[in-house]
Design a protein around this motif. Structure first.
Motif, PDB file in Angstrom:
ATOM      1  N   LYS A   1       0.714  -1.139  -0.062  1.00  0.00           N
ATOM      2  CA  LYS A   1      -0.015  -0.032   0.102  1.00  0.00           C
ATOM      3  C   LYS A   1       0.950   1.270  -0.015  1.00  0.00           C
ATOM      4  O   LYS A   1       0.372   2.444  -0.474  1.00  0.00           O
ATOM      5  N   LYS A   2       2.025   1.119   0.557  1.00  0.00           N
ATOM      6  CA  LYS A   2       2.813   2.168   0.784  1.00  0.00           C
ATOM      7  C   LYS A   2       3.875   2.407  -0.481  1.00  0.00           C
ATOM      8  O   LYS A   2       4.712   3.397  -0.555  1.00  0.00           O
ATOM      9  N   GLY A   3       3.529   1.662  -1.714  1.00  0.00           N
ATOM     10  CA  GLY A   3       4.329   1.779  -2.739  1.00  0.00           C
ATOM     11  C   GLY A   3       5.461   0.925  -2.943  1.00  0.00           C
ATOM     12  O   GLY A   3       6.492   1.201  -3.893  1.00  0.00           O
ATOM     13  N   TYR A   4       6.000   0.079  -2.180  1.00  0.00           N
ATOM     14  CA  TYR A   4       6.920  -0.971  -2.374  1.00  0.00           C
ATOM     15  C   TYR A   4       6.504  -2.008  -3.182  1.00  0.00           C
ATOM     16  O   TYR A   4       5.447  -2.291  -3.301  1.00  0.00           O
ATOM     17  N   ARG A   5       7.518  -2.424  -4.043  1.00  0.00           N
ATOM     18  CA  ARG A   5       7.327  -3.553  -4.758  1.00  0.00           C
ATOM     19  C   ARG A   5       7.390  -5.169  -3.890  1.00  0.00           C
ATOM     20  O   ARG A   5       8.544  -5.120  -3.551  1.00  0.00           O
ATOM     21  N   ILE A   6       6.258  -5.793  -4.001  1.00  0.00           N
ATOM     22  CA  ILE A   6       6.498  -7.136  -2.992  1.00  0.00           C
ATOM     23  C   ILE A   6       6.926  -8.148  -3.990  1.00  0.00           C
ATOM     24  O   ILE A   6       6.255  -8.306  -4.814  1.00  0.00           O
TER      25      ILE A   6
ATOM     26  N   VAL B   1      11.099  -7.464  -0.469  1.00  0.00           N
ATOM     27  CA  VAL B   1      10.544  -6.173  -0.608  1.00  0.00           C
ATOM     28  C   VAL B   1      11.660  -5.536  -1.782  1.00  0.00           C
ATOM     29  O   VAL B   1      12.810  -5.516  -1.389  1.00  0.00           O
ATOM     30  N   ASP B   2      11.330  -5.361  -3.062  1.00  0.00           N
ATOM     31  CA  ASP B   2      12.023  -4.485  -3.948  1.00  0.00           C
ATOM     32  C   ASP B   2      11.979  -3.134  -3.328  1.00  0.00           C
ATOM     33  O   ASP B   2      10.882  -2.277  -3.663  1.00  0.00           O
ATOM     34  N   VAL B   3      13.109  -2.540  -3.075  1.00  0.00           N
ATOM     35  CA  VAL B   3      13.034  -1.295  -2.532  1.00  0.00           C
ATOM     36  C   VAL B   3      13.331  -0.075  -3.639  1.00  0.00           C
ATOM     37  O   VAL B   3      13.349   0.947  -3.308  1.00  0.00           O
ATOM     38  N   THR B   4      13.510  -0.604  -4.950  1.00  0.00           N
ATOM     39  CA  THR B   4      14.037   0.435  -5.915  1.00  0.00           C
ATOM     40  C   THR B   4      12.732   1.315  -6.260  1.00  0.00           C
ATOM     41  O   THR B   4      13.143   2.603  -6.616  1.00  0.00           O
ATOM     42  N   PRO B   5      11.631   1.028  -6.220  1.00  0.00           N
ATOM     43  CA  PRO B   5      10.597   2.038  -6.418  1.00  0.00           C
ATOM     44  C   PRO B   5      10.629   3.343  -5.614  1.00  0.00           C
ATOM     45  O   PRO B   5      10.187   4.340  -5.916  1.00  0.00           O
ATOM     46  N   LYS B   6      11.230   3.242  -4.364  1.00  0.00           N
ATOM     47  CA  LYS B   6      11.501   4.341  -3.570  1.00  0.00           C
ATOM     48  C   LYS B   6      12.771   4.762  -3.681  1.00  0.00           C
ATOM     49  O   LYS B   6      13.460   5.794  -2.978  1.00  0.00           O
ATOM     50  N   GLY B   7      13.418   4.782  -4.743  1.00  0.00           N
ATOM     51  CA  GLY B   7      14.835   5.337  -5.150  1.00  0.00           C
ATOM     52  C   GLY B   7      16.106   4.812  -4.234  1.00  0.00           C
ATOM     53  O   GLY B   7      17.016   5.439  -4.242  1.00  0.00           O
ATOM     54  N   LEU B   8      15.782   3.470  -3.778  1.00  0.00           N
ATOM     55  CA  LEU B   8      16.921   3.104  -2.593  1.00  0.00           C
ATOM     56  C   LEU B   8      17.143   1.575  -3.254  1.00  0.00           C
ATOM     57  O   LEU B   8      16.883   1.098  -4.190  1.00  0.00           O
TER      58      LEU B   8
ATOM     59  N   ARG C   1      19.509  -6.906   3.842  1.00  0.00           N
ATOM     60  CA  ARG C   1      19.480  -6.907   2.278  1.00  0.00           C
ATOM     61  C   ARG C   1      19.430  -8.057   1.682  1.00  0.00           C
ATOM     62  O   ARG C   1      20.003  -9.109   2.017  1.00  0.00           O
ATOM     63  N   ASN C   2      18.934  -8.140   0.431  1.00  0.00           N
ATOM     64  CA  ASN C   2      18.799  -9.437  -0.330  1.00  0.00           C
ATOM     65  C   ASN C   2      18.745  -9.319  -1.790  1.00  0.00           C
ATOM     66  O   ASN C   2      18.159  -8.221  -2.181  1.00  0.00           O
ATOM     67  N   VAL C   3      19.478 -10.211  -2.565  1.00  0.00           N
ATOM     68  CA  VAL C   3      19.440 -10.127  -3.984  1.00  0.00           C
ATOM     69  C   VAL C   3      17.884 -10.588  -4.333  1.00  0.00           C
ATOM     70  O   VAL C   3      17.284 -11.459  -3.397  1.00  0.00           O
ATOM     71  N   ILE C   4      17.358 -10.054  -5.162  1.00  0.00           N
ATOM     72  CA  ILE C   4      16.062 -10.395  -5.679  1.00  0.00           C
ATOM     73  C   ILE C   4      16.082 -10.926  -7.287  1.00  0.00           C
ATOM     74  O   ILE C   4      17.349 -10.745  -7.852  1.00  0.00           O
ATOM     75  N   PRO C   5      15.195 -11.382  -7.760  1.00  0.00           N
ATOM     76  CA  PRO C   5      15.402 -12.120  -9.045  1.00  0.00           C
ATOM     77  C   PRO C   5      16.032 -11.148 -10.090  1.00  0.00           C
ATOM     78  O   PRO C   5      16.726 -11.302 -10.850  1.00  0.00           O
ATOM     79  N   ILE C   6      15.288  -9.966 -10.162  1.00  0.00           N
ATOM     80  CA  ILE C   6      15.929  -8.946 -11.088  1.00  0.00           C
ATOM     81  C   ILE C   6      17.327  -8.616 -11.243  1.00  0.00           C
ATOM     82  O   ILE C   6      18.117  -8.201 -12.027  1.00  0.00           O
TER      83      ILE C   6
ATOM     84  N   SER D   1      18.564  -5.266  -4.585  1.00  0.00           N
ATOM     85  CA  SER D   1      17.478  -4.373  -4.829  1.00  0.00           C
ATOM     86  C   SER D   1      16.630  -4.698  -3.434  1.00  0.00           C
ATOM     87  O   SER D   1      15.726  -3.926  -3.593  1.00  0.00           O
ATOM     88  N   GLY D   2      17.074  -5.778  -2.957  1.00  0.00           N
ATOM     89  CA  GLY D   2      15.722  -6.163  -2.114  1.00  0.00           C
ATOM     90  C   GLY D   2      16.047  -5.860  -0.558  1.00  0.00           C
ATOM     91  O   GLY D   2      17.446  -6.147  -0.282  1.00  0.00           O
ATOM     92  N   LEU D   3      15.124  -6.202   0.130  1.00  0.00           N
ATOM     93  CA  LEU D   3      15.275  -6.199   1.448  1.00  0.00           C
ATOM     94  C   LEU D   3      14.363  -7.398   2.097  1.00  0.00           C
ATOM     95  O   LEU D   3      13.330  -7.762   1.634  1.00  0.00           O
TER      96      LEU D   3
END
Ligand code: DSN
Length: 411
Positions: A298-303, A315-322, A340-345, A354-356
């Motif tokens: 809801k807060k704009g993070y990509r799950i 959580v993909d935190v890149t939509p927040k510029g992080l 922090r964690n790698v995610i598939p992208i 890009s992930g948490l």
């Protein structure tokens, strides 16, 4: 700690500080949990000093009468809890358990198909930095680019081409359920062993709040300190036919004496896991993770994968510029502990994180529920979005502290 304070005040002070850190921070590390006090007592018990090479009734040292009893207790309770034909409770860790599974039925150089690390797999699943990749020939499957779910068609195709002797199901960072039945079907098609590494999921499986891989797998491993809440160490479950091979692969194959205090902790947590309180914690762990994913979405993070079916929220935190590294640091500054964690992208741009990875186990076992999850999502977002605003960060730190005070872990 009256003896420790006298012998080593410096270490005693560090333990006090760590206790205070645990009490006053929100632990969202998916591979951590708070253990019951009785587990902590067992870990510091006199069993710590016993040397026990071998197995109950067949030891290489005298004086094992009670160590034998306690290992037998862990064995019978563990088999009952997981409905397993055979169990080995001696692995020092998840990686030790995994090594023993590989070496029990494979020869050096044999082929293994496992999940790739950037897509969720573990180091011990043949990552180039792990000794496993030097001993066996690994190939890796991943998730579908769009859905971020395991691509079972790819698993099947790779299995038929690569002809592995073993297929590994299981992940360190995958928020969805794995279709163990399908993995077993594929393994059968190519006459391969199916090994499930459910390191993260032991507690959820024990409580029967998610499906068990045990009926479908030749081998299953898990660790006891994550959802399982039982202190450190690993466990191997397997079909009866492989029991002897697993035992020799652990001792003397991969380990010397095991740690009896960890075995006692395993016996204890297997007992506690059959009680309603444990089941309730595991049920709420799932609910809290799903709710956390919803709040952050809801807060704009990509799950990653759009949600979760277990205790993990990726959580993909890149939509927040992080980036994940920065996000981890900003959260730690206000007392929210995650990794922090790698995610598939990220597999397209190696080195990028890009992930948490967030986990709901520890906050749930200290009693937090939906209202606190809403608050935690607010605090996470406030700290990330305002990471340059000292006033906001001070306010968030204070609120984290106040929330923790309401849900003591040990006091
Ligand atoms: N496998 C590591 C993790 O998932 O964080 C440690 O348990």
């Amino acid at each position: 700690m009256k003896f420790l304070s006298k012998d080593d005040p410096e270490v005693a002070e560090l333990i006090k500080k760590e206790e205070s850190r645990i009490e006053n921070t929100i632990d969202l590390i998916a591979s951590e949990n708070h253990s019951p006090r009785s587990i902590m007592e067992v870990l510091g018990s006199v069993f710590n000093t016993k040397t026990i090479e071998g197995y109950p009734g067949k030891r290489f040292h005298a004086g094992c009468i009670y160590a034998d009893e306690v290992e037998n207790l862990a064995i019978s309770r563990g088999k009952q809890l997981f409905g397993a034909e055979y169990i080995n409770v001696q692995p020092h860790s998840g990686t030790s358990a995994n090594l023993a599974v590989y070496f029990s039925v494979l020869e050096m150089g044999d082929r293994i198909l496992a999940m790739s690390l950037p897509h969720g797999g573990h180091l011990s699943h043949g990552h180039r930095a792990s000794i496993t990749s030097r001993c066996f020939e690994f190939n890796h499957y991943g998730v579908n680019n769009k859905t971020e779910l395991i691509d079972y068609d790819e698993v099947r195709e790779l299995s038929h081409k690569f002809k592995p002797r073993m297929i590994v199901a299981g992940a360190s960072s995958y928020p969805r359920l794995i279709d163990y039945e399908k993995m077993a079907e594929i393994a059968k098609e190519v006459s391969s062993y199916l090994f499930t590494d459910m390191a993260h999921l032991g507690g959820l499986v024990a409580a029967k709040v998610i499906p068990s891989p045990v009926p479908h797998s030749d081998f299953v491993t898990f660790t006891c300190y994550k959802t399982m809440m039982g202190g450190r160490g690993g466990v191997i479950l397997c079909k009866q036919d492989y029991g002897k091979k697993i035992d020799s692969a652990i001792f003397p194959g991969c380990q010397g004496t095991s740690a009896v205090n960890l075995i006692v902790a395993k016996a204890l947590i297997f007992k506690l896991a059959m009680e309603p309180e444990f089941v309730d914690i595991q049920k709420k762990t799932l609910e809290n993770a799903a709710y956390l994913a919803k709040q952050l979405d809801k807060k704009g993070y990509r799950i990653v994968t759009g949600g979760t079916d277990n205790h993990q929220v990726l959580v993909d935190v890149t939509p927040k510029g992080l980036k994940g590294n920065a996000a981890e640091k900003f959260l730690e500054f206000v007392g929210v502990i995650a990794n922090r964690n790698v995610i598939p992208i990220d597999s397209d741009s190696p080195g990028t994180v890009s992930g948490l990875r967030l986990g709901s186990s520890a906050v749930t076992s200290r009693g937090m529920g939906k209202p606190e999850i809403v608050k935690i999502a607010d605090l996470i977002d406030a700290a990330m979005v305002n990471h340059e605003n000292k006033d906001v960060l001070d306010r968030v730190s204070k609120e984290v502290f106040e929330l923790c005070k309401k849900f003591p872990v040990y006091s």
